[in-house]
Design an enzyme around this catalytic site. Structure first.
Site, PDB file in Angstrom:
ATOM      1  N   LYS A 100       0.857  -1.185   0.000  1.00  0.00           N
ATOM      2  CA  LYS A 100       0.000   0.000   0.000  1.00  0.00           C
ATOM      3  C   LYS A 100       0.892   1.233   0.000  1.00  0.00           C
ATOM      4  O   LYS A 100       1.682   1.447   0.927  1.00  0.00           O
ATOM      5  CB  LYS A 100      -0.899  -0.014   1.235  1.00  0.00           C
ATOM      6  CG  LYS A 100      -1.771   1.224   1.336  1.00  0.00           C
ATOM      7  CD  LYS A 100      -2.751   1.132   2.491  1.00  0.00           C
ATOM      8  CE  LYS A 100      -3.547   2.413   2.616  1.00  0.00           C
ATOM      9  NZ  LYS A 100      -4.484   2.375   3.738  1.00  0.00           N
ATOM     10  N   LYS A 135      -2.087  -1.557  -3.905  1.00  0.00           N
ATOM     11  CA  LYS A 135      -2.966  -0.385  -3.849  1.00  0.00           C
ATOM     12  C   LYS A 135      -2.154   0.890  -3.924  1.00  0.00           C
ATOM     13  O   LYS A 135      -1.177   0.990  -3.186  1.00  0.00           O
ATOM     14  CB  LYS A 135      -3.734  -0.448  -2.529  1.00  0.00           C
ATOM     15  CG  LYS A 135      -4.555   0.774  -2.246  1.00  0.00           C
ATOM     16  CD  LYS A 135      -5.198   0.670  -0.902  1.00  0.00           C
ATOM     17  CE  LYS A 135      -5.878   2.000  -0.611  1.00  0.00           C
ATOM     18  NZ  LYS A 135      -6.339   2.079   0.718  1.00  0.00           N
TER      19      LYS A 135
HETATM   20  C1  PBG Z   1      -7.471   3.315   5.548  1.00  0.00           C
HETATM   21  C2  PBG Z   1      -7.679   3.242   4.080  1.00  0.00           C
HETATM   22  C3  PBG Z   1      -7.483   4.229   3.090  1.00  0.00           C
HETATM   23  C4  PBG Z   1      -7.958   3.685   1.888  1.00  0.00           C
HETATM   24  C5  PBG Z   1      -8.391   2.400   2.171  1.00  0.00           C
HETATM   25  N1  PBG Z   1      -8.189   2.139   3.522  1.00  0.00           N
HETATM   26  C6  PBG Z   1      -7.002   5.605   3.191  1.00  0.00           C
HETATM   27  C7  PBG Z   1      -5.623   5.936   3.557  1.00  0.00           C
HETATM   28  O1  PBG Z   1      -4.773   5.069   3.756  1.00  0.00           O
HETATM   29  O2  PBG Z   1      -5.376   7.132   3.681  1.00  0.00           O
HETATM   30  C8  PBG Z   1      -8.001   4.390   0.567  1.00  0.00           C
HETATM   31  C9  PBG Z   1      -9.019   3.898  -0.414  1.00  0.00           C
HETATM   32  C10 PBG Z   1      -9.322   4.804  -1.543  1.00  0.00           C
HETATM   33  O3  PBG Z   1      -8.683   5.852  -1.764  1.00  0.00           O
HETATM   34  O4  PBG Z   1     -10.254   4.457  -2.272  1.00  0.00           O
HETATM   35  N2  PBG Z   1      -6.163   3.387   5.971  1.00  0.00           N
END
Ligand code: PBG
Length: 336
Positions: free
Chosen positions: A207, A260
């Protein structure tokens, strides 16, 4: 899957005997040789569940997506089921936040209540829950803060408790997105100790610290109050590090690994797919959704074709499943 290194052009079998256009002549021929196809069961629909009842708030940067209380979300989930979607991913937005994100692991928290209601009405729908603290903490970070710093090891217990509370409520899969080191192991150990050995973990393994989460943070009210997430999410410049992240999560017990965002990280999806033999998920995130919507609303892109091309590319790169805010539209398009 095709691999460029296996495609040989043998002397004597080149043009004019070989003509690649032969198989592109009609739609039926193109369909016959199509290598990648999107179907409803590849898709996971993300939903923002707001505490309370009869609440529905539009999200300006995500046209067509809403925060809604579970009573209203249920009809959307039923529609998703009828369209062939078999999995949803829940994010909770609580009314009260505090320093330690206590609503994240409260048995009566927004996600826990929603999971019970959904599993009660639609027991076969796969309910996946996002395991993070950022929507629940007053500072908006994904773990506990001490001296201005996100604490890794001290956050693990709360994250594992969060996952356990989701599973006790009936969640089918838990998806830790917090990017603390050791989060998969902490969750696996607690779930196993509590008798939930059968519940899979979908790890947000690679991520990245991405600007493409901007609209999500408006939707989930989870923007960090200070600093950013670069001390725990990955640097967009790195791909070898993604392999290490996935490797660690696999060793810790992940059942599904995720990359992601998706669109700007197709190379990462492809490498992860080549290296690991477990299912790969890709998250087509909020900013990717917003870009397409904005262009389509201006008449600059054909929305349907843009979405299908993007999702097909993500699958072609190696994703076995795709989390996408376009999921309902895609199913409607596919059903004609
Ligand atoms: C929680 C999380 C996030 C997303 C999914 N889980 C936001 C972040 O890490 O700031 C992002 C999903 C999206 O942008 O569609 N940590």
């Amino acid at each position: 899957m095709s691999d460029a290194s296996t495609i040989r052009t043998t002397a004597g079998y080149s043009f004019p005997r070989v003509r690649l256009r032969r198989l592109r002549r009609t739609e039926s021929l193109r369909a016959l040789v199509r290598e990648t196809e999107i179907s409803p069961q590849d898709l996971i629909l993300p939903l923002f569940i707001r505490e309370g009842t009869s609440v529905r708030n539009d999200i300006a940067s995500m046209p067509g997506v809403r925060q809604q209380s579970v009573d209203l979300a249920l009809s959307e989930i039923k529609t998703a089921w009828e369209l062939g979607i078999r999995a949803i991913l829940l994010f909770g937005i609580p009314d009260h936040k505090d320093e330690v994100g206590s609503q994240a692991y409260d048995e009566h928290g927004v996600v826990q209540v929603a999971v019970r209601e959904i599993k009660d009405r639609l027991p076969e729908m796969i309910v996946i829950t996002d395991v993070c603290l950022c929507e629940y903490t007053s500072h908006g970070h994904c773990g506990l803060i001490r001296d201005g710093d996100v604490q890794n090891d001290d956050s693990l217990e709360l994250l594992a408790r969060t996952a356990l509370s989701h599973v006790r409520a009936g969640a089918d899969i838990v998806a830790p997105s917090n990017m603390m080191d050791g989060t998969v192991l902490a969750i696996r150990e607690l779930l196993d100790a509590e008798g939930f050995q059968h519940v899979p973990i979908m790890a947000y393994s690679a991520k990245y610290a991405s600007c493409f989460y901007g609209p999500f943070r408006e939707a989930a009210e989870s923007a960090p109050a200070f600093g950013d997430r670069r001390s725990y999410q990955m640097d967009p410049a790195n791909v070898r590090e993604a392999i290490r992240e996935v490797d660690m999560d696999v060793i810790e017990g992940a059942d599904i690994v995720m990359v992601k965002p998706a669109l700007a990280y197709l190379d990462v999806i492809s490498k992860v797919k080549e290296r690991f033999d477990l299912p790969v998920a890709a998250y087509n995130v909020s900013g990717e959704f917003a870009m397409v919507k904005a262009a389509a609303m201006n008449g600059w892109l054909d929305e349907r074709r843009a979405v299908m091309e993007i999702l097909t590319s993500i699958k072609r790169a190696g994703a076995d499943m795709i989390i996408s805010y376009h999921s309902l539209d895609v199913c409607r398009w596919l059903s004609g």
